[in-house]
Design a protein around this motif. Structure first.
Motif, PDB file in Angstrom:
ATOM      1  N   TYR A  50      -5.473 -36.127  46.796  1.00 46.19           N
ATOM      2  CA  TYR A  50      -5.751 -37.556  46.596  1.00 46.19           C
ATOM      3  C   TYR A  50      -4.757 -38.010  45.722  1.00 46.19           C
ATOM      4  CZ  TYR A  50     -10.027 -38.018  49.450  1.00 46.19           C
ATOM      5  OH  TYR A  50     -11.073 -37.833  50.497  1.00 46.19           O
ATOM      6  N   SER A  51      -4.363 -39.383  45.568  1.00 46.81           N
ATOM      7  CA  SER A  51      -3.455 -39.835  44.802  1.00 46.81           C
ATOM      8  C   SER A  51      -3.917 -41.224  44.384  1.00 46.81           C
ATOM      9  CB  SER A  51      -2.042 -39.947  45.104  1.00 46.81           C
ATOM     10  OG  SER A  51      -1.905 -40.512  46.341  1.00 46.81           O
ATOM     11  N   ASP A  52      -4.049 -41.946  43.110  1.00 49.64           N
ATOM     12  CA  ASP A  52      -4.656 -42.903  42.944  1.00 49.64           C
ATOM     13  C   ASP A  52      -6.074 -43.352  43.403  1.00 49.64           C
ATOM     14  OD1 ASP A  52      -2.217 -43.658  41.465  1.00 49.64           O
ATOM     15  OD2 ASP A  52      -1.336 -44.815  42.890  1.00 49.64           O
ATOM     16  N   GLY A  53      -6.698 -42.231  43.787  1.00 50.23           N
ATOM     17  CA  GLY A  53      -7.943 -42.234  44.349  1.00 50.23           C
ATOM     18  C   GLY A  53      -8.192 -42.434  45.867  1.00 50.23           C
ATOM     19  N   GLU A  54      -6.853 -42.282  46.696  1.00 50.08           N
ATOM     20  CA  GLU A  54      -6.624 -42.664  47.944  1.00 50.08           C
ATOM     21  C   GLU A  54      -6.427 -41.382  48.569  1.00 50.08           C
ATOM     22  OE1 GLU A  54      -7.386 -45.474  49.337  1.00 50.08           O
ATOM     23  OE2 GLU A  54      -7.985 -46.176  47.237  1.00 50.08           O
ATOM     24  N   ARG A  55      -6.791 -40.920  49.724  1.00 47.10           N
ATOM     25  CA  ARG A  55      -6.500 -39.640  50.396  1.00 47.10           C
ATOM     26  C   ARG A  55      -5.218 -39.585  50.955  1.00 47.10           C
ATOM     27  NH1 ARG A  55      -7.288 -36.361  55.200  1.00 47.10           N
ATOM     28  NH2 ARG A  55      -8.740 -35.024  54.844  1.00 47.10           N
ATOM     29  N   LEU A  56      -4.523 -38.358  50.523  1.00 53.08           N
ATOM     30  CA  LEU A  56      -3.138 -38.370  50.706  1.00 53.08           C
ATOM     31  C   LEU A  56      -3.025 -37.165  51.795  1.00 53.08           C
ATOM     32  CD1 LEU A  56      -0.481 -38.779  49.956  1.00 53.08           C
ATOM     33  CD2 LEU A  56      -0.455 -37.268  48.089  1.00 53.08           C
ATOM     34  N   GLY A  57      -3.816 -36.182  51.872  1.00 51.82           N
ATOM     35  CA  GLY A  57      -3.678 -35.106  52.811  1.00 51.82           C
ATOM     36  C   GLY A  57      -3.565 -33.953  52.404  1.00 51.82           C
ATOM     37  N   PRO A  58      -3.546 -32.936  53.257  1.00 50.24           N
ATOM     38  CA  PRO A  58      -3.287 -31.484  52.759  1.00 50.24           C
ATOM     39  C   PRO A  58      -2.161 -31.024  52.154  1.00 50.24           C
ATOM     40  CG  PRO A  58      -3.124 -31.537  55.117  1.00 50.24           C
ATOM     41  CD  PRO A  58      -3.346 -32.800  54.585  1.00 50.24           C
TER      42      PRO A  58
END
Length: 309
Positions: free
Chosen positions: A281-289
């Motif tokens: 996660y980055s900035d609380g948002e899902r980024l992926g594996p």
């Protein structure tokens, strides 16, 4: 010349009072002589499209009105440009605003920071699926912290829960995740400040790659991290028992973990991180594996901040 300001708003922010706050902030900005246009996205993708158009159309400033998620959207549009980012924090976390001294809990005080128009350039993190060495359309920028361990797993679990709401949901998610959590075998390729590269294999409870010091509404995982030093702070919490981790992790809010023997900080220009089964996660948002190639891009963003006192 008359300033042109685009207000990028999350209509659900401000605990249901976004409309009133948007109107009050607009009045404050217009009173300074600025021309103000509202950008109200139907979702994050639409908001990003609007922000990119505003930057391309010559707006001087894009103001994010919402939480760290809305800042994250604005950063994708403004990174690497001369368009300034203003922030009126209305979220529950507001870690980006906190890092830069922007008032939270007082939208008009935050609007006054935009009016004063004092800009500071800061670094951003950029995460890519490949180690191409150059930017691509698939890259994701982040302003605060990229989480890739226990913390990200808690976020993933909490997002799947419909009840309860607020901090209790994350507490329950953390208790659920820790029951089966095991140290993650990370492989890290690290480029340091001199350009030297080392490869390291390290088991850890979590990996957080930070541009600013906190995430999760004030968890100071990378306390004293400088967002303008040209480096990212990679934080490892090395293997401890589940009981010890539950004892240590709540102290992150007061940065008590910094003296724990399991804590390690690595300062780097770039980190390639891989580990099986880890969602970032980055900035609380899902980024992926994972794997991801994460680099610091110096002075990538201009932010309107309170002037030095």
């Amino acid at each position: 010349m008359t300033r042109q300001i685009a207000l990028l708003a999350n209509p659900t922010a401000g605990r249901g009072h976004a409309d009133q706050i948007l109107e009050a902030v607009t009045e404050r900005l217009e009173a300074s002589g600025a021309l103000v246009e509202h950008l109200i996205g139907d979702d994050a993708e639409h908001a990003l499209e609007l922000a990119r158009k505003a930057a391309a159309d010559g707006f001087d400033t894009v103001v994010s009105l919402g939480g760290d998620g809305m800042v994250h959207v604005a950063v994708q549009a403004l990174a690497g440009t001369e368009v300034g980012l203003g922030v009126v924090p209305l979220g529950t976390g507001n870690d980006f605003a906190r890092a830069l001294g922007i008032p939270a809990g007082d939208p008009l005080a935050a609007a006054d920071v935009v009016v004063r128009n004092h800009s500071r350039r800061i670094d951003l993190g950029r995460a890519a699926r490949t180690a191409s060495g150059s930017a691509s359309a698939g890259d994701t920028w982040f302003a605060t912290v990229l989480a890739a361990g226990f913390d990200a797993a808690v976020n993933e679990r909490a997002n799947a829960m419909r009840w309860p709401h607020g901090d209790l949901r994350y507490t329950l998610a953390a208790l659920s995740v820790i029951r089966s959590w095991k140290p993650v075998p990370y492989r890290l390729e690290i480029e340091d400040a001199t350009g030297a590269t080392t490869v390291r294999e390290q088991e850890a409870m979590l990996l957080a790659i930070a541009n600013t010091e906190s995430y999760g509404g004030g968890l100071r995982i990378a306390a004293e991290c400088d967002p303008a030093d040209g480096l990212l702070d990679a934080i490892l919490i090395k293997p401890v028992s589940r009981l010890e981790f539950l004892r240590v992790f709540p102290g992150v809010r007061q940065a008590k973990h910094l003296t724990h023997p399991a804590f390690e900080r690595i300062r780097a220009r770039r980190i390639q991180a891989s580990a099986p089964g880890v969602i970032a996660y980055s900035d609380g948002e899902r980024l992926g594996p994972l794997p991801l190639d994460v680099e610091c891009v110096p002075s990538a963003l201009g932010v309107l901040v309170p002037p030095p006192s």
